[in-house]
Design a protein around this motif. Structure first.
Motif, short mmCIF file in Angstrom:
data_model
loop_
_atom_site.label_atom_id
_atom_site.label_comp_id
_atom_site.label_asym_id
_atom_site.label_seq_id
_atom_site.Cartn_x
_atom_site.Cartn_y
_atom_site.Cartn_z
N GLY A 1 -33.36 -15.21 87.11
CA GLY A 1 -32.86 -14.21 88.05
C GLY A 1 -31.36 -14.04 87.98
N GLN B 1 -34.83 -7.01 97.30
CA GLN B 1 -35.09 -8.37 96.82
C GLN B 1 -35.60 -9.26 97.94
OE1 GLN B 1 -31.57 -9.80 94.85
NE2 GLN B 1 -32.05 -8.72 92.95
N LEU C 1 -37.03 -16.73 91.27
CA LEU C 1 -36.47 -15.51 90.66
C LEU C 1 -35.78 -14.64 91.70
CD1 LEU C 1 -36.49 -13.72 87.98
CD2 LEU C 1 -38.45 -12.58 89.03
#
Length: 418
Positions: free
Chosen positions: A78, A98, A127
């Protein structure tokens, strides 16, 4: 930006992104810190829960060990593949998206009925938890240059507290309501944070216009930044070394404490993280010193303290007070260097802030993984004294690197990347 062509002075807290100095009230900075802490904590919740999770899902010891590994692998991916998007996308929308996807990943973990579902959920959690670094870059972009160190320090203090309290809180909650309750509660809190941020954060591109790069170009430019910027490479090495030392302690300290003469419970060992919260104080102090142009001196003093911290830590088996002193010194030092690093590298290219911080944090992850693997293996082979020698070695290398490069400029501004 103030004085830009075609702009006017907005009211405080306006959503057009101008007047960010007025927007960043102490309450908003604390919101950034809370969001960072709640996000990054998801990476560390599982560590005291591994045995229970493995037993519940009938996982082999090897699969249980891969829970933490996959989470950190996801986090590392990530950092490189998601965090740079903050330089091209609306950061407000990116952060909220996110966080909402993180909620989904946490629910997958909480409801998993098989080892495969759990491992997939944990990898996705790692991630998406990198939203923490997007938030740090966002806060830095909103901060006026004269106060950027202080703002980054305050936001980073939330990261520190989130990391250190994650293990303690997850252990206590699991004892009360089972390990799944940890992830249900985190999903609920993350959703609430996403809603608040959506309502509060501005549509703000920071102190530089967005990059006009395609995704592949964006990733390649991260590598270009490292090739071009000596200061970035140097500060990334500092980050790798200090977090290798940090991980050397925190990945192995439970081992001597669970043996004679202490035989401490998991809850008591987890409570040690509360002592480490003192390190959050260093984040704000280091930020203020950076704003006063004392980054080089702050780094040297912090690395010296990091090296010295291993002396009391070496006496952990005979004195818990020695351990407490060592933990406080080590956490103060690590956070001081970390805040200094982030403040300096962001100033290189504000328009590439997400790429700079994301790339820097890759080295943080490498250092953390190196310290954890080396420390646990070394403890089994040679005991606690060898672990302390390893931590001291990482610290000494960092201090030596600082001594060799202390005359290098810290505040060179280079041309802006497109």
């Amino acid at each position: 930006m103030p004085g830009s062509k075609g702009t006017s002075t907005p009211r405080a807290g306006s959503r057009d992104g101008e007047g960010s100095a007025h927007f960043l009230t102490r309450g908003v900075v604390m919101l950034f810190a809370i969001a960072c802490g709640t996000s990054v904590a998801n990476v560390y919740f599982a560590q005291p829960l591994l045995v229970t999770m493995g037993r519940d899902l009938a996982m082999s010891p090897a699969l249980v060990g891969s829970i933490v590994t996959l989470t950190h692998v996801g986090y590392g991916l990530g950092l490189f593949f998601l965090v740079p998007l903050g330089d091209t996308a609306d950061r407000r929308r990116l952060v909220v998206a996110q966080l909402l996807l993180l909620v989904v990943a946490l629910v997958v973990v909480a409801t998993s009925g098989t080892a495969a579902a759990l491992l997939a959920g944990m990898a996705a959690t790692g991630l998406l938890a990198v939203v923490t670094q997007t938030l740090v870059a966002f806060a830095a972009s909103l901060a006026p240059p004269a106060e950027r160190g202080r703002i980054v320090g305050l936001v980073t203090s939330g990261v520190v507290i989130g990391i250190l309290l994650a293990r303690t809180s997850s252990g206590l909650m699991a004892d009360l309501a089972g390990w799944r309750s940890v992830y249900f509660a985190s999903a609920s809190l993350t959703a609430l944070v996403a809603l608040i941020l959506y309502r509060v954060l501005p549509h703000h591109r920071g102190d530089a216009p967005p990059a006009t790069l395609r995704y592949g170009q964006l990733l390649r430019s991260t590598l270009t930044l490292f090739a071009r910027e000596r200061l970035l490479r140097l500060r990334a090495l500092f980050g790798l070394l200090v977090f290798a030392a940090f991980s050397t302690l925190w990945s192995s300290v439970a081992l001597p404490l669970s043996e004679a003469p202490y035989f401490l419970s998991h809850g008591a060992i987890g409570a040690l993280g509360l002592i480490g919260v003192v390190g959050a104080l260093a984040a704000t102090v280091a930020g203020r010193l950076n704003d006063r142009g004392r980054a080089r001196r702050t780094t040297g003093i912090a690395l010296a303290l990091l090296t010295v911290s291993w002396l009391p830590l070496a006496f952990t088996r005979s004195s818990l007070w020695a351990l407490v002193v060592g933990v406080i010194l080590l956490d103060l030092a690590v956070q001081a260097v970390h805040v200094t690093n982030q403040t300096l590298i962001y100033a290189l290219h504000p328009g590439a802030g997400s790429r700079l911080i994301g790339g820097y944090m890759v080295f943080y992850s490498i250092g953390s993984a190196t310290g954890a693997i080396a420390a646990t293996s070394l403890y089994t082979a040679a005991g606690w004294g060898a672990v302390c020698a390893l931590g001291a070695a990482f610290s000494c290398v960092g201090l030596a690197l600082w001594a060799l490069t202390r005359n290098a400029p810290d505040n060179v501004r280079t041309e802006r990347l497109s």
